[in-house]
Design an enzyme around this catalytic site. Structure first.
Site, PDB file in Angstrom:
ATOM      1  N   CYS A 167      -5.824   2.073  -3.686  1.00 50.26           N
ATOM      2  CA  CYS A 167      -5.236   2.738  -2.542  1.00 50.26           C
ATOM      3  C   CYS A 167      -6.215   3.812  -2.060  1.00 50.26           C
ATOM      4  CB  CYS A 167      -3.919   3.343  -3.002  1.00 50.26           C
ATOM      5  SG  CYS A 167      -2.874   3.745  -1.655  1.00 50.26           S
TER       6      CYS A 167
ATOM      7  N   CYS B  30       0.834  -1.213   0.000  1.00 48.99           N
ATOM      8  CA  CYS B  30       0.000   0.000   0.000  1.00 48.99           C
ATOM      9  C   CYS B  30       0.865   1.258   0.000  1.00 48.99           C
ATOM     10  CB  CYS B  30      -0.970   0.028   1.157  1.00 48.99           C
ATOM     11  SG  CYS B  30      -2.227   1.292   0.862  1.00 48.99           S
TER      12      CYS B  30
HETATM   13  P1  FAD Z   1      -0.147 -11.026   4.298  1.00 48.03           P
HETATM   14  O1  FAD Z   1      -1.579 -10.685   4.389  1.00 48.03           O
HETATM   15  O2  FAD Z   1       0.860 -10.184   4.915  1.00 48.03           O
HETATM   16  O3  FAD Z   1       0.003 -12.543   4.671  1.00 48.03           O
HETATM   17  C1  FAD Z   1       1.192 -13.288   4.560  1.00 48.03           C
HETATM   18  C2  FAD Z   1       1.053 -14.530   5.433  1.00 48.03           C
HETATM   19  O4  FAD Z   1       2.136 -15.421   5.160  1.00 48.03           O
HETATM   20  C3  FAD Z   1       1.105 -14.209   6.913  1.00 48.03           C
HETATM   21  O5  FAD Z   1      -0.004 -14.772   7.588  1.00 48.03           O
HETATM   22  C4  FAD Z   1       2.429 -14.813   7.379  1.00 48.03           C
HETATM   23  O6  FAD Z   1       2.386 -15.290   8.716  1.00 48.03           O
HETATM   24  C5  FAD Z   1       2.611 -15.955   6.365  1.00 48.03           C
HETATM   25  N1  FAD Z   1       4.005 -16.353   6.212  1.00 48.03           N
HETATM   26  C6  FAD Z   1       5.097 -15.564   6.238  1.00 48.03           C
HETATM   27  N2  FAD Z   1       6.215 -16.300   6.112  1.00 48.03           N
HETATM   28  C7  FAD Z   1       5.812 -17.585   5.987  1.00 48.03           C
HETATM   29  C8  FAD Z   1       6.510 -18.814   5.844  1.00 48.03           C
HETATM   30  N3  FAD Z   1       7.844 -18.876   5.808  1.00 48.03           N
HETATM   31  N4  FAD Z   1       5.786 -19.956   5.744  1.00 48.03           N
HETATM   32  C9  FAD Z   1       4.424 -19.928   5.773  1.00 48.03           C
HETATM   33  N5  FAD Z   1       3.721 -18.781   5.928  1.00 48.03           N
HETATM   34  C10 FAD Z   1       4.408 -17.630   6.029  1.00 48.03           C
HETATM   35  N6  FAD Z   1      -4.345  -2.939   1.096  1.00 48.03           N
HETATM   36  C11 FAD Z   1      -5.478  -2.418   0.526  1.00 48.03           C
HETATM   37  O7  FAD Z   1      -6.084  -3.033  -0.330  1.00 48.03           O
HETATM   38  N7  FAD Z   1      -5.963  -1.203   0.910  1.00 48.03           N
HETATM   39  C12 FAD Z   1      -5.373  -0.475   1.895  1.00 48.03           C
HETATM   40  O8  FAD Z   1      -5.848   0.610   2.228  1.00 48.03           O
HETATM   41  C13 FAD Z   1      -4.212  -1.005   2.524  1.00 48.03           C
HETATM   42  N8  FAD Z   1      -3.590  -0.311   3.508  1.00 48.03           N
HETATM   43  C14 FAD Z   1      -2.542  -0.885   4.179  1.00 48.03           C
HETATM   44  C15 FAD Z   1      -1.992  -0.189   5.250  1.00 48.03           C
HETATM   45  C16 FAD Z   1      -0.956  -0.745   5.987  1.00 48.03           C
HETATM   46  C17 FAD Z   1      -0.392   0.016   7.147  1.00 48.03           C
HETATM   47  C18 FAD Z   1      -0.471  -2.038   5.642  1.00 48.03           C
HETATM   48  C19 FAD Z   1       0.630  -2.668   6.457  1.00 48.03           C
HETATM   49  C20 FAD Z   1      -1.009  -2.724   4.570  1.00 48.03           C
HETATM   50  C21 FAD Z   1      -2.040  -2.161   3.808  1.00 48.03           C
HETATM   51  N9  FAD Z   1      -2.603  -2.808   2.704  1.00 48.03           N
HETATM   52  C22 FAD Z   1      -3.711  -2.267   2.086  1.00 48.03           C
HETATM   53  C23 FAD Z   1      -1.905  -3.975   2.097  1.00 48.03           C
HETATM   54  C24 FAD Z   1      -2.512  -5.330   2.388  1.00 48.03           C
HETATM   55  O9  FAD Z   1      -2.693  -5.525   3.769  1.00 48.03           O
HETATM   56  C25 FAD Z   1      -1.564  -6.397   1.821  1.00 48.03           C
HETATM   57  O10 FAD Z   1      -1.312  -6.102   0.460  1.00 48.03           O
HETATM   58  C26 FAD Z   1      -2.155  -7.795   1.912  1.00 48.03           C
HETATM   59  O11 FAD Z   1      -2.333  -8.160   3.249  1.00 48.03           O
HETATM   60  C27 FAD Z   1      -1.254  -8.808   1.188  1.00 48.03           C
HETATM   61  O12 FAD Z   1      -1.695 -10.116   1.395  1.00 48.03           O
HETATM   62  P2  FAD Z   1      -0.631 -11.323   1.445  1.00 48.03           P
HETATM   63  O13 FAD Z   1      -1.457 -12.540   1.713  1.00 48.03           O
HETATM   64  O14 FAD Z   1       0.247 -11.273   0.276  1.00 48.03           O
HETATM   65  O15 FAD Z   1       0.279 -11.001   2.701  1.00 48.03           O
END
Ligand code: FAD
Length: 414
Positions: free
Chosen positions: A349, A169
């Site tokens: 965003c 983000c």
């Molecule tokens: P995550 O949701 O981070 O999940 C990754 C998972 O993988 C976690 O549960 C972790 O424990 C697991 N993992 C890590 N390493 C390993 C491993 N070695 N083995 C197995 N599992 C593992 N998005 C929007 O759409 N709108 C917004 O307004 C927005 N604002 C945001 C504001 C902030 C402050 C932040 C931090 C994020 C924001 N986002 C927003 C972004 C959004 O939260 C992320 O893009 C989204 O969570 C990505 O999903 P993901 O599953 O790729 O990663």
């Protein structure tokens, strides 16, 4: 590493790395399509977080405890959950190694472990954060401290930072600035504050269309922009931050700045076990085709979410659309049929420019505007605030994580 499981091999069919936004939403969607599939999710965390609301927590507009739920509650019931972390991937032998010594084999691998916040890359930050006025909305532990600081500040110097992209983000660093300044303005103390936004890059926002309306807010809040200025070191007790500043002739100088309030966004990198694997591109991200999200060298592997090498905005909004594409394409692959759907790089965003108003930036690859609603996307709206602060969190827990594919129109392969 425990020796208890050393060498044990678990055979999986569809194996998903990560039970975050992408992992859970994907598994829920896939099981809606084919409830009988054998799916294993490898996820070490006992908690699942709704990260997009941490910006609101830092702005005093959302409760921290509403951003977290037990992983056992969000994990789809028909999936097998292995509570462990993957430490090594061997895509040649289709074998994963877990941090407890077990191995997991797979027919298809879905890679979604997100990215890693590299707090350690800023010297002194880990010792300072959470005290001395140093905070970050990028951490569940500190988002509420942001609000505590913002609410208590009556004057002095407030510094906000943004590291080099890609970050998740990319608008979140400036959302922290806008919500803080809006509060200070309403409290009548903004005039006593010197507000500065230090960005590692040279633009306020990556999509040019949104820069003029955002600049109006920067001017309204009398914030100063410091481009090409990267936070490299923090000393909490003396409330000093050091920035590496690139000049017009690319010369680099180190500048020390005193602060009363420092909102830090940490550098962000691909998880080490991805970076060190054969799945990585040169920068360490999982290398997938930008439209099919299939791995470019290992056809049985897909990725979605923040770990992807694709150039979309790393957001939960992007995941919402990626889920549909990967679910459909994976099933097509397993039936040896052609892919029908393609991902257009959609990401969103919601820029919280003031409490109660949002500029909803929605765009795809190459910055192409992809608004969901037939409204001018550059205008700050109350409707978009409602979407960000009320509808989307509700929809996340009750829709997206349950396999309900709303607001997910995706393109067909030409
Ligand atoms: P995550 O949701 O981070 O999940 C990754 C998972 O993988 C976690 O549960 C972790 O424990 C697991 N993992 C890590 N390493 C390993 C491993 N070695 N083995 C197995 N599992 C593992 N998005 C929007 O759409 N709108 C917004 O307004 C927005 N604002 C945001 C504001 C902030 C402050 C932040 C931090 C994020 C924001 N986002 C927003 C972004 C959004 O939260 C992320 O893009 C989204 O969570 C990505 O999903 P993901 O599953 O790729 O990663």
């Amino acid at each position: 590493m425990s020796n208890q499981h050393l060498g044990q091999i678990i055979s999986g069919d569809i194996v998903v790395i990560g039970g975050g936004t992408a992992g859970i939403a994907f598994v829920a969607s896939l099981l809606k399509r084919e409830p009988g599939l054998n799916i294993t999710v490898i996820e070490p965390s006992a908690q699942h977080y709704y990260q997009p609301a941490w910006t609101l927590v830092g702005g005093g507009a959302y409760e921290l405890k509403s951003t977290v739920r037990p992983m056992s509650v969000v994990m789809p019931r028909r999936a097998h959950w292995l509570q462990a972390a993957v430490s090594h991937i061997n895509p040649e032998s289709r074998l994963l190694t877990l941090d407890d010594g077990r191995h997991v084999s797979y027919q298809n691998l879905i890679v979604c472990p997100g990215l890693r916040l590299a707090w350690e890359k800023i010297e002194g930050l880990q010792a300072a954060i959470g005290q001395y006025g140093v905070t970050s909305n990028y951490s569940y532990q500190h988002a509420a401290y942001t609000w505590q600081l913002v609410n208590g500040l009556r004057g002095g110097k407030a510094i906000f930072t943004q590291p080099a992209i890609p970050i998740k983000c990319a608008g979140a660093p400036q959302k922290a600035l806008y919500l803080s300044c809006d509060h200070w303005l309403r409290q009548g103390v903004l005039k006593n504050l010197d507000v500065e936004f230090n960005l590692a890059g040279a633009a306020l926002f990556g999509v040019a269309t949104f820069v003029p309306p955002l600049m109006k807010y920067i001017e309204k809040y009398r914030a100063r922009l410091a481009f090409n200025s990267t936070l490299v070191k923090v000393d909490g007790p003396s409330q000093t931050a050091w920035f590496s500043v690139k000049g017009a002739a690319d010369e680099v100088t180190l500048q020390a700045k005193k602060f009363d309030f420092l909102h830090v966004v940490p550098p962000q990198v691909s998880p080490d076990f991805i970076r060190q694997s054969l799945l990585a591109n040169a920068e360490g991200w999982c290398e997938v085709d930008p439209h099919s999200l299939q791995h470019v060298r290992y056809s049985e592997v897909f990725a979605l979410g923040d770990v992807c090498s694709t150039s979309n905005a790393k957001t939960a909004a992007a995941v919402r659309k990626q889920v549909v594409v990967v679910a459909e394409n994976l099933l097509a692959l397993r039936k040896q049929q052609p892919f029908l759907l393609k991902y257009d790089g959609y990401g969103s965003c919601p820029l919280t420019v003031e409490k109660g108003k949002v500029i909803l930036a929605e765009f795809g690859y190459a910055g192409k505007l992809l608004p969901t609603f037939p409204l001018d996307p550059t205008v700050a709206r109350r409707l978009a605030w409602y979407l960000k602060a009320s509808f989307l969190p509700w929809f996340y827990w009750n829709g997206m994580l349950k396999g309900r594919e709303w607001l997910t129109r995706v393109s067909k392969v030409d």
